[in-house]
Design a protein around this motif. Structure first.
Motif, PDB file in Angstrom:
ATOM      1  N   ARG A  10     -40.599  14.606  16.278  1.00 42.62           N
ATOM      2  CA  ARG A  10     -41.703  14.084  17.066  1.00 42.62           C
ATOM      3  C   ARG A  10     -42.613  13.380  16.072  1.00 42.62           C
ATOM      4  N   ARG A  69     -48.944   8.907  23.602  1.00 42.07           N
ATOM      5  CA  ARG A  69     -47.749   9.073  24.450  1.00 42.07           C
ATOM      6  C   ARG A  69     -47.379   7.755  25.120  1.00 42.07           C
ATOM      7  N   LEU A  75     -39.970  10.162  24.779  1.00 40.18           N
ATOM      8  CA  LEU A  75     -39.553  10.806  23.534  1.00 40.18           C
ATOM      9  C   LEU A  75     -38.167  11.414  23.697  1.00 40.18           C
ATOM     10  N   MET A 176     -41.787  20.678  17.348  1.00 35.92           N
ATOM     11  CA  MET A 176     -43.243  20.682  17.464  1.00 35.92           C
ATOM     12  C   MET A 176     -43.929  21.434  16.331  1.00 35.92           C
TER      13      MET A 176
END
Length: 182
Positions: A10, A69, A75, A176
């Motif tokens: 990410r 975002r 994603l 994450m």
């Protein structure tokens, strides 16, 4: 899942904003819960002001996260999950984002309706609504209900992350976590 295979990533900024949001939500909750247990007008006022600051930071972080975002677009998923799992995850994320927006706005509006100025690092913010005691009471109730809903969704979110990590053994949680520099 092979622990040696590369973990999908990410963007670091999104990960950092996620954990900053967690920190601000925990801070806001802790300050208001501690405030409710203490006597002393000055200490309670200080804790309430800290609660408001943490909530307003959540609002700022919300804006930054939504902007990123949009910029990053869709994603990469952390694994190949059934459609129902992806739908549940999407609904939970939308609900979390909605509460991260609504909760600070409800608190700000509640303060405005109670006739209290809202300050943010030395700035006095404009009132969101006019002074109205009945509205302040209603907004306080909604703010508390939203806090409980947020707690439920955060618990679900955390449980899902742990389920992905320990049961499905996929990369969802590890994506994450802050990455270590090598």
């Amino acid at each position: 899942m092979d622990r040696d295979e590369p973990v999908p990533t990410r963007p670091r900024t999104l990960v950092a904003l996620h954990w900053l949001t967690v920190l601000c939500v925990l801070t806001a909750a802790t300050l208001v819960l501690v405030r409710d247990e203490l006597d002393g007008r000055a200490v309670r006022a200080w804790l309430l002001e800290g609660h408001r600051h943490a909530g307003l930071l959540v609002l700022l972080l919300f804006g930054a996260r939504v902007g990123l975002r949009i910029r990053y677009g869709k994603l990469q998923p952390g694994g190949n999950h059934p459609k129902i799992v992806r739908i549940c995850a999407a609904i939970t994320h939308v609900a979390l984002y909605a509460l991260l927006l609504a909760q600070p706005l409800l608190g700000w509006a509640m303060s405005s309706a109670a006739g209290e100025d809202v300050h943010f690092f030395g700035l006095t913010l404009p009132a969101l609504v006019g002074e109205n005691e009945d509205l302040a009471d209603a907004l306080q109730s909604w703010h508390i209900d939203a806090a409980w809903a947020l707690l439920v969704l955060v618990t679900l979110h955390l449980g899902a992350a742990l389920w992905h990590h320990f049961v499905l053994r996929d990369h969802t949680l590890r994506m994450m976590l802050p990455r270590r520099h090598r």
